[in-house]
Design an enzyme around this catalytic site. Sequence first.
Site, PDB file in Angstrom:
ATOM      1  N   HIS A 102       0.823  -1.204   0.000  1.00 55.12           N
ATOM      2  CA  HIS A 102       0.000   0.000   0.000  1.00 55.12           C
ATOM      3  C   HIS A 102       0.866   1.267   0.000  1.00 55.12           C
ATOM      4  O   HIS A 102       0.719   2.126  -0.875  1.00 55.12           O
ATOM      5  CB  HIS A 102      -0.906  -0.022   1.248  1.00 55.12           C
ATOM      6  CG  HIS A 102      -1.800   1.167   1.379  1.00 55.12           C
ATOM      7  ND1 HIS A 102      -3.088   1.174   0.899  1.00 55.12           N
ATOM      8  CD2 HIS A 102      -1.595   2.392   1.919  1.00 55.12           C
ATOM      9  CE1 HIS A 102      -3.645   2.359   1.150  1.00 55.12           C
ATOM     10  NE2 HIS A 102      -2.743   3.114   1.769  1.00 55.12           N
ATOM     11  N   GLU A 103       1.778   1.357   0.945  1.00 53.59           N
ATOM     12  CA  GLU A 103       2.641   2.545   1.008  1.00 53.59           C
ATOM     13  C   GLU A 103       3.540   2.595  -0.226  1.00 53.59           C
ATOM     14  O   GLU A 103       3.851   3.675  -0.725  1.00 53.59           O
ATOM     15  CB  GLU A 103       3.465   2.564   2.306  1.00 53.59           C
ATOM     16  CG  GLU A 103       2.656   2.555   3.602  1.00 53.59           C
ATOM     17  CD  GLU A 103       1.612   3.666   3.706  1.00 53.59           C
ATOM     18  OE1 GLU A 103       1.803   4.739   3.107  1.00 53.59           O
ATOM     19  OE2 GLU A 103       0.576   3.436   4.378  1.00 53.59           O
ATOM     20  N   HIS A 150       1.700   4.411  -2.904  1.00 54.11           N
ATOM     21  CA  HIS A 150       1.791   5.864  -2.674  1.00 54.11           C
ATOM     22  C   HIS A 150       3.170   6.386  -3.105  1.00 54.11           C
ATOM     23  O   HIS A 150       3.294   7.420  -3.756  1.00 54.11           O
ATOM     24  CB  HIS A 150       1.629   6.189  -1.186  1.00 54.11           C
ATOM     25  CG  HIS A 150       0.208   6.193  -0.698  1.00 54.11           C
ATOM     26  ND1 HIS A 150      -0.777   6.963  -1.269  1.00 54.11           N
ATOM     27  CD2 HIS A 150      -0.393   5.525   0.328  1.00 54.11           C
ATOM     28  CE1 HIS A 150      -1.918   6.781  -0.620  1.00 54.11           C
ATOM     29  NE2 HIS A 150      -1.716   5.913   0.356  1.00 54.11           N
TER      30      HIS A 150
END
Lengths: 503, 503
Positions: free
Chosen positions: B267-268, B271
Site C-alpha cells: 500500500h505505502e 503511494h
Amino acid sequence: MTVQKTSAELYEQYKAKMQQIADVRNAMAVLGWDQETYLPEKGAAFRGQQLTTLSSLAHELFSQEDLGNLLRELHGRHDLTAIQKRNVTLSLEDYEKNRKYPAAFVAELSNATNTAYHAWIRARKEKNYAVFEPALEKMVALKQQEAAILGFTGHPYDALLNEYEKGADVAMLDAIFSSVRSSLLPLLQKIALQDVPERKFLSRHYPKDQQWEFGLGLLKDMGYDFKAGRQDVSEHPFTTSFNPQDVRVTTRIDEQDLGNMTWSCIHEGGHALYEQGLPIEEYGLPCGEAASLGIHESQSRLWENNVGRSLTFWQHHYGKLQGLFRSNLLAVPIQDFYRAINLVQPSLIRTEADELTYHFHVMIRYEIEKELIAGNLKTSDLRDVWNKYYEDFLQVKVPDDMHGILQDIHWSHGSFGYFPTYSLGSFYAAQLFASAKKQIPNLENDIASGVYDTLLHWLRENIHRHGRFWTSNELCEKVTGEKLDFRYFLEYASEKFGGIYKL
Amino acid sequence: MTVQKTSAELYEQYKAKMQQIADVRNAMAVLGWDQETYLPEKGAAFRGQQLTTLSSLAHELFSQEDLGNLLRELHGRHDLTAIQKRNVTLSLEDYEKNRKYPAAFVAELSNATNTAYHAWIRARKEKNYAVFEPALEKMVALKQQEAAILGFTGHPYDALLNEYEKGADVAMLDAIFSSVRSSLLPLLQKIALQDVPERKFLSRHYPKDQQWEFGLGLLKDMGYDFKAGRQDVSEHPFTTSFNPQDVRVTTRIDEQDLGNMTWSCIHEGGHALYEQGLPIEEYGLPCGEAASLGIHESQSRLWENNVGRSLTFWQHHYGKLQGLFRSNLLAVPIQDFYRAINLVQPSLIRTEADELTYHFHVMIRYEIEKELIAGNLKTSDLRDVWNKYYEDFLQVKVPDDMHGILQDIHWSHGSFGYFPTYSLGSFYAAQLFASAKKQIPNLENDIASGVYDTLLHWLRENIHRHGRFWTSNELCEKVTGEKLDFRYFLEYASEKFGGIYKL
C-alpha cells in the site's frame, strides 16, 4: 499617546523572536542529522537546497530591523536580571555581527558548503584530493571574504577563530603551540626510546552488535539520558542538539578496532551531557547555548581521556568488556589493556591519535589554516604541504589522501578556525579535572566503582547550567581559580605517561 | 523608466518563491517523519514548537503581497505554456485560499494539532477516549472555524472535503455511500452464508527479520527506488515525500500477523511510486504535486488490492513466501492462501478490514465527521455513536476504545474530510485498473511473472507525470474515457468475491 512597554514585555518579545530563530536553526540541525544518518543517496541535492533556504530564512529573521531596535532598547534598560542582561548583550553582539553578512553571501556560503561536502565524500571514495580541491579553493576564498566582513585588527584568521572561541587569536595560539612543541616533543622523544606496548589484541575481531551494546551501556553509565536523545551510526561521529531534550550522538563501528567505537562513544557522550545539561528555560537565548567550542571540547575530552582512558575507569568496566569479548581479552591483564589504550605513537589519523601526538595533528591544521586565510598558501599545494608537515613533526609518511588531507570533514563544512579548539579543549579539560579532583571528595573511588553522578553533578553545577553566561576564560577562572594554563595538561601528561612508560 | 519584465522572468521569480516555500514545507515533512520514527520521548514538546514555527513561516511566505501581485500579473499573460498556465492558475487559487487564514489561526491550529496528537498517543496508552476528548473537541471547533474561513455554499463539511479532493461534496458522497449500502450489503449478506475460509496459518509466528526482508523485496519488485527513499518502522505506516528523489515509507510488523506488514508495504509502496514519479522539474509547483488524495489513494489501493491481493500476483511470490516461512506455509496450497488473504468478515479495525467491509468503516467516519462539523454531534457523545454505528452496519461490538474510536491518527492531525478519499481511492483504482487491463497487452501475464514495469510505466505515463495538471475527475476521464463510476468497483468485487465464495 505612546505607552512605554515594560522591560518584562520587551524581554518576552525578544525571547519569542529568538526562539523562532532557534526553531529554524534546530530544524536545520534535524535535516543535517538526517543527512548524515539516513538520507537516501539521491536525496542529497534537494536536501542541500532545503538547508540553504532555511539558512537564508534564519539569517533574515536574525537581521530584522525591529529585532535590532528591540535589542538596543533592552540593552539600555536597567531593570533586567543578570542573566537577562547577559542574554541581551550577547544577542546584540551576535546581531551586529550577523548584520555584517550580506544575504547573498550567506546563500553562497551555504551552497558552497553543500558542494564542498559532497565533493569531499566523492574525493574520499576516489581517494583523490584533486576531486575536492576546486570546492576547497572556493571555500577558502569565501572564508577570506568572511574574515574581511567580520573585520580583524591582527591576523585575518583571528576573525574566524573568534567564531568558535571568543578571545582566541593567533598570538595566543602561537604561544600555546610553541609550548606544545617545547614540552611535548621532549616527552615524545623519551617515550620513543621505550618498548612499544603490545596492542594487537585491540585489533582482533570485535563483532558489531556487541560493540554497539557496550557503547550504549557506557553512555547510559555516564548519565546520558536516552529519553532525551539517541545514538545512530554515521561516517564521522558527531553530536547534535535540537534542544536539551533531544540531543543525539552518532558513532561508527570498526570490527577490527575496539577503540574506534569505544572512545567515540565516550567523547560524543561528553559533548551530549553538556548539551543535555544546558538550561532548558533559556532555549533560543545565548545562556541556553554552550560557552564556546573549546569548553564544549573540554567536556568531551575530559570524559574521553581524563576519565575514559584512566586505569581507574577500567577497574570498573574491564570485567564486563572481557566478558563480552572473552576470546579476545580474557587472557589480557588490565595493566596491559591500560598500556595498550594509551599507546603513544605518531600516526596518520587525528581522530585515532593518542593524547600527546594529537596536538601535533591539530597544530598542523592550525598552521595550514592560518596560511591559507592569510593567502600565503594555495589549495593546489596543500597535499604536499600536509604530507611534509606530517614528516617534519610526526615522522610519518602519508601513503594516500584518505590517510592524509581528506581525513577530516571540517573544511568541507567551511569550519576554518575550529581545529584549535580541539587542543584548547584538552587543555581546559586537564585544568578542570584537576579542580574536580580537588573539590569532589572521593572522586577517584567513585570512578573506580562506575559511579559518575558526583562528577556529572559537578560539571552541571560549574559549567553546563551557565550556558554562555561566562566566556571560556571567565568560566575557567571561576571554576579553577586561574585562567587557562597549559601547565595542567603537561602535569597530567607527564604523570600519566611517565607512569605508563616508567620514565 | 519602468522596463516591463518578460513572462519568462516573472515565471522564474514565481518558481523561486514557490520552491522556497516548498523547502520550508519539506523541512516540516522531515521533522514530521523524524517525529514518528526516531524522536526520543522528551523531544516531543520542542518538536511541536519547531513545527509550529515552520508552519507559520510557510504561511507567511505564501501570504506575501508581492507573491500575490506576481501571480495576478502572470495570470494575465498569454505567452505561458500550458503547464506554466496551469501552475499559475492553481497557485493563485491556493494563494487566495491561504490568504483567508489569519496567521493566528494557523499557529493555533498547529499548536492544537500537536496537543491532539500527543493526547491521542496518551489516550491509546491508557485505552481511554476521555483522555483524547478535550483535545478533539478543540480540534472540531477549529475545523468548524476553518470551514467558515474557507466558505461553502452547501454543507459546511464541503469546505473541508475540498481540501483533500477538489470537487467532492456531501451530495456526491451521500450518493456514493448510498450505492455502497445498496449494492455491497447484499453481497456481504450472501458471503455471510458461506463457509468461512481457514486463515489461522496467517497468525502463526512470523519472525520480524524475515518479514522485514520480504517487505523490502516486495517494494523493490514493484519498482520503488531505494536510492530515492527508505523504509523505517512507525506506529502507523505512512508515506512522506521531501521531493521525488527522497520519498520514504514506513511499516509496522506484527509477528502474529503476516498480513499487517505485507499489505502495508504494498500500500505505502503504491503511494511512494506515485511520489517518486512526480515530475522533478516541477518541484515546488502545483504540477509537481499529486492530483488529489483520492488519486493518491487510488495508487496505493490499486497496488494493494487489485494487484497485491490477486491470485495472479501470488503465483509469482507465494513460492518465495513459503520458502521463508516453511513451517507456517509449506502445507498451505496457494488457493487456500488466496482465500485466506481475501476473507470477508466484519471487523473492528479499518486498516485491517477486507476490501468490502472497508467502505463501511469509511462511511461511519464520514457520517460522524459530517455531523460533527455541522454541529449536530458532540465529541462527548462520540464513543457511543461510534460503537452504535459499528453494531448497526458491521454487527460488531466494540470492546474498548483502542479497537474503536482511538484507532485512527487522522483526527489528532486535524484531518477532517480525509477519510472519504480512501473509498474514492478504491473506486478510482478499480476503474483505472480495468482500463490498464484493456490497454496493456499481457498485463495479467506480466503480473503472474512478477514483472511490473509495464504497469508502472502505464501509471507513470497516464497519472504520475501529470501531477496536479488535471483534477481527479478530469484525469479519470482522460485515462478511462469516463468520470468516476462506482460500477467498476462493484464489477471487480462481484467477480473476485463471487469466484472466491462460489456465489
